[in-house]
Design an enzyme around this catalytic site. Structure first.
Site, PDB file in Angstrom:
ATOM      1  N   HIS A  27      37.598 -34.654 -18.350  1.00 54.49           N
ATOM      2  CA  HIS A  27      37.932 -33.649 -17.345  1.00 54.49           C
ATOM      3  C   HIS A  27      37.463 -32.249 -17.765  1.00 54.49           C
ATOM      4  CE1 HIS A  27      40.731 -30.716 -15.453  1.00 54.49           C
ATOM      5  NE2 HIS A  27      40.445 -31.434 -14.381  1.00 54.49           N
ATOM      6  N   CYS A  73      17.028  -0.401  -2.846  1.00 55.99           N
ATOM      7  CA  CYS A  73      17.095  -0.264  -4.291  1.00 55.99           C
ATOM      8  C   CYS A  73      18.567  -0.126  -4.655  1.00 55.99           C
ATOM      9  CB  CYS A  73      16.279   0.920  -4.774  1.00 55.99           C
ATOM     10  SG  CYS A  73      16.674   2.469  -3.968  1.00 55.99           S
TER      11      CYS A  73
END
Ligand code: ADP
Ligand code: MG
Ligand code: MG
Length: 901
Positions: free
Chosen positions: A473, A849
């Site tokens: 797990h 940008c």
């Protein structure tokens, strides 16, 4: 492979030749296929597909997700036809197996398994060996001559049915088992002798009565109906809901229930069970890997309670099964065109496949597999690009232990999930959550983890377990969420009650710092420095394919030749943002201060001349590094006081020790330029117009540098960008000044210059007037950081620490708007602006940008809105290239939040 004896022929007709009764809620495996995941769930659809392919799958049927949704909608009452349809499907199973459900002489036993559309491993419930009761246990014993086996199956049923269907708390069942296990000196019930199993069964029976007030239901039909309803219910269990939140899976889908004939890996030493991957899910290497256990049932492998054997040892025990299994792998990869994982069981030397699906993998493996499948001719390059996500690319850039660091591993476990982390040891999931909430980096250390520990794994930086293999797990979950894990470190003795981890004579206490490397398996006491790894060779090829797919140009934000070169190496196609202020910091600071504080014109001219020399030198170097590609230079943006010492600091110094003459001068300047709200003050184009000499010297230095580069045979592609515009007229004034300087430079050079001009769209007003602004420019670049601040009315530094964390926790905002563009608000301004720009002039180049340019989700948005390019930091260029390709493939789209609130 001959599987004819294992798989029933499809039944189209019932015994008497009449067509079977139409079933609405139930499908036999032989009636379905891999394309029916919505209806049958992933597990059911793939079981059906494997039956269709003739692979050795025990017969069974699927109760559909529709039945689950209908049951949930009716508050847990199943549709009235369901019981009859299940009975008719069981009759079919009885017919093909020759066994009888509840028949003591030849008992048919069943597994009842959950299976939703999207795989949710271990998140919902499964009941095995259903159909057993004291009579059928006796029958199973008589039939197999193996009392131990019959009892082992029965105790498993009592355990699973008790927990899953009857809701008996796990602690009560283990409390019933523990004294017995201790008495027999075993750690796991599978080690018990026959008498021990008898005692365990009696103990479970008693625990069930104690917890529910009723004995275990011995009627197999009652067991079956209740188990189906319990699996439906498990869809809304805590574990499943948490997992769906994490994976973004809808709560409305519901789960299917797969009812399947049991096969027994615990039937003797000629039996076993395992889990395997057709390729290595950790590295991607094209070689099957897995774990198996002799004499065991499926859950034992995943539970991590017994130590497994590697798949490579299977051939030594079951040579024929190994050959058959390899053929199954080959067929599955051929069918699914990808890495598959499977669960298999061997009963008395016969192989059965119990499950398959396209398997989870690490980012590294995803990359390698995608590229190798193209080389193998299985998939096209564009599909390889689609199979490797920008998130996985980010994970690949995961940290490792610094190779230069010296450290002595205290032990080594399995390298279960890559990445390295250091943190404080916590021994329970709850402790992990509590300490992490205090801002402490924690490592969760457990004997093994179970789905109950999920919240702890999410809170921790990494996971370390003493038991369990690569499919335990802890390993599966950590790989899924991209956290480092070291599993099966067998030297560790983890004692959560005592709060200690012991390795030989080393004792580590909860709260001590350790480091783990999930790529090597190393465990180190103390903190080891971590570094980013080198990119694997497959990345260059995959990104090359991404470049062919994408339409967005990827530029970079770079201020220095070094940054620019780093970005070009990563595939940037030019500079989208060069922040000139960065050229003024460090030892250049006195130069700028001189300009700001100049006392008279002569003094100022001298200062400007010095600045010119420096700037020109900087631009020559930058244009040379990025020769032939666009270099977008933003003229000075920040307010002037950013270049001066803080007023408060100087005042304090004045009061305590007195100021030098120069410092007095600085204080005067700082006071003169002081602003109440600098983010909204005199900066960008506003400053450019108030102090025209600054922009003029920058433009002159830049264009002279371009002339110099051209003369040297270079190909400078200069773009001049004006920041913080909010009125078309202020842009016009700034551009007029730029052109005046350019005319002088052209006159001096004796030839015309080619350069582009543009503006930043970063105020809401500029966004709204973008259509008018576009008339004046060649390009526009959205400054989404400022635009986000001004649209929300946030000051970033103030809200990021104090406001955003609670807003995110309460779901008021879906994500940090400075990381992922706010589609509903800021995005709406962007969309409006783009429409208006395009209406004015479709050829204006539109860019972004700032940090959003490297955020995959935001890139998806910019692509959808019709941007021409994105510009991001050098390090994020590869992510942006891949994200741009994913956007083009329609895999990244803008998602609204406010529209659905
Ligand atoms: P999960 O989705 O959590 O893997 P599964 O439904 O696959 O749950 O089943 C849990 C375990 O039971 C697995 O190890 C599986 O191999 C085993 N199992 C399921 N069906 C059968 C069966 N028909 N015979 C034997 N073992 C089975
Ligand atoms: Mg399974
Ligand atoms: Mg800005």
């Amino acid at each position: 492979m001959d599987t004819s004896t294992l798989v029933p022929a499809p039944v189209a007709r019932t015994n008497d030749g009449s067509p079977p009764t139409p079933r609405r809620w139930v499908r036999l495996f032989e009636e379905g296929g891999a394309d029916q995941r919505d209806l049958l769930g992933g597990k059911g659809a793939n079981l059906a597909e494997m039956v269709r392919m003739g692979l050795p799958v025990p017969p069974g049927f699927t109760v559909t997700t529709e039945a689950c949704r209908a049951t949930t909608a009716a508050d847990g009452t199943a549709p009235s036809e369901l019981a009859d349809e299940v009975r008719s499907a069981i009759a079919h199973l009885e017919q093909v197996t020759g066994l009888g459900f509840g028949d003591p002489t030849a008992p048919l036993l069943l597994s009842v398994r959950s299976g939703a559309k999207f795989s949710m491993p271990g998140m919902m419930d499964t009941v095995l060996d259903l159909g057993l009761n004291p009579e059928t246990v006796a029958g199973l014993e008589a039939k197999t001559g193996d009392r131990w086996f019959a009892l082992d199956a029965y105790r498993r049923l009592l355990d699973l049915f008790g927990r899953v269907v009857l809701g008996v708390p796990e602690e009560q069942l283990s409390a019933a088992a523990t004294p017995l296990l201790e008495r027999h000196a075993v750690t796991d019930p599978s080690g018990l002798p026959v008498e021990g199993l008898e005692e365990l069964i009696a103990a479970y029976d008693a625990a069930i009565v104690a917890a529910t007030g009723r004995p275990f239901p011995t009627d197999p039909w009652e067991q079956l109906d209740a188990a189906i309803l319990a699996v439906f219910r498990s869809w809304n269990g805590n574990r499943a809901v948490t997992y769906r939140r994490m994976e973004g899976i809808s709560d409305d889908l519901g789960t299917a229930v797969n009812v399947q004939v049991m096969v027994f890996g615990n039937a003797g030493d000629d039996s076993g069970t395992g889990v395997a991957f057709t390729r290595d899910p950790a590295t991607g290497e094209a070689r099957p890997v897995g774990d198996f256990l002799l004499h065991a049932q499926g859950e034992d492998v995943v539970a991590g309670t017994r130590t497994t054997e590697p798949l490579s040892h299977l051939g030594a025990v079951f040579p024929e099964c190994e050959v058959e299994l390899l053929e199954v792998f080959r067929r599955l990869e051929e069918r699914y065109r990808d890495l598959c994982d499977i669960e298999f069981t061997i009963e008395h030397g016969t192989l059965y496949v119990l499950q398959t699906r396209v398997g989870k993998r690490t980012a590294l493996a995803a990359l390698r597999i995608a590229v190798e499948l193209v080389d193998e001719g299985v998939i096209e390059p564009a599909e390889a690009v689609a199979r490797f996500t920008p998130d996985q690319l980010e994970m690949l850039l995961h940290p490792r232990f610094d190779p230069a660091a010296s450290y002595e591993p205290v032990t080594r476990g399995l390298a279960a999930s890559p990445g390295a982390a250091a943190g404080e040891v916590v021994l329970t999931a709850d402790a992990a959550v509590a300490r992490a909430a205090e801002g402490v980096d924690v490592l969760l250390v457990r004997p093994q983890t179970s789905p109950e520990d999920l919240h702890g794994i999410l809170a921790a930086r990494g996971v370390l377990t003493s038991r369990g293999g690569l499919v335990s797990h802890a390993a599966v979950v950590a790989r899924g969420i991209g956290k480092p894990a070291v599993c099966g470190a067998a030297d560790l003795v983890v004692d959560p009650d005592a709060g200690t981890v012991t390795i030989g004579d080393v004792v580590i206490h909860a709260g001590d710092t350790i480091s783990i490397d999930g790529t090597s398996g190393d465990v180190v006491v103390g903190e080891v420095a971590v570094v980013a790894p080198a990119a694997p060779p497959e990345l260059v090829r995959l990104l090359g394919w991404a470049d062919e797919v994408r339409e967005l140009r990827v530029l970079t934000n770079a201020d220095t030749p070094e940054d620019a070169r780093a970005a070009l190496e990563r595939g940037a196609e030019g500079i989208g943002l060069c922040r000139t202020e960065h050229q003024f910091l460090g030892d250049r600071l006195p130069l700028v201060r001189h300009v700001i504080l100049a006392t008279d014109d002569a003094d100022r001219d001298e200062a400007i001349a010095d600045l010119y020399v420096q700037q020109r030198h900087d631009f020559v170097e930058l244009l040379e590094a990025v020769d032939g590609l666009p270099v977008t230079v933003r003229l000075l943006d920040p307010p002037l006081h950013e270049f001066l010492p803080r007023v408060e600091q100087l005042l304090v110094a004045d009061a305590t020790r007195g100021l030098s003459e120069e410092e007095h001068h600085l204080l005067d300047g700082a006071l003169a330029w002081r602003e109440d709200d600098p983010m909204l003050g005199i900066r960008g184009v506003r400053l450019g117009l108030l102090r025209p000499e600054i922009y003029a010297v920058q433009v002159r230095a830049l264009l002279d540098a371009a002339v110099e580069r051209s003369a040297a045979g270079g190909d400078p592609q200069v773009r001049i960008m004006i920041p913080l515009v909010s009125a078309p007229a202020e842009l016009a004034a700034a551009l007029a000044a730029v052109r005046a300087v350019a005319a002088e430079v052209e006159a001096a050079a004796g030839h015309p210059l080619s350069y582009e001009v543009g503006a930043m769209i970063e105020t809401p007003r500029a966004a709204l007037l973008a259509g008018v602004i576009a008339e004046q420019v060649d390009f526009l670049s959205f400054g989404t950081n400022d635009l986000t601040q001004m649209t929300f009315g946030f000051s970033r530094d103030d809200v990021e620490a104090r406001l955003l964390p609670p807003y995110l926790a309460q779901g008021i905002l879906p994500a940090d708007p400075f990381e992922t563009i706010d589609v509903d608000g800021v995005g709406e301004l962007v969309r409006t602006a783009v429409e208006r720009i395009r209406a004015t002039d479709p050829t204006v180049d539109i860019s972004v940008c700032g940090e959003h340019g490297g955020d995959p989700t935001s890139v998806g948005f910019f692509s959808a809105v019709g941007f021409d390019d994105v510009s991001c930091s050098p390090f994020r260029v590869p992510v942006a290239r891949l994200a741009a390709a994913h956007a083009e493939l329609g895999l990244l789209g803008p998602a609204s939040h406010d529209a659905s609130v």
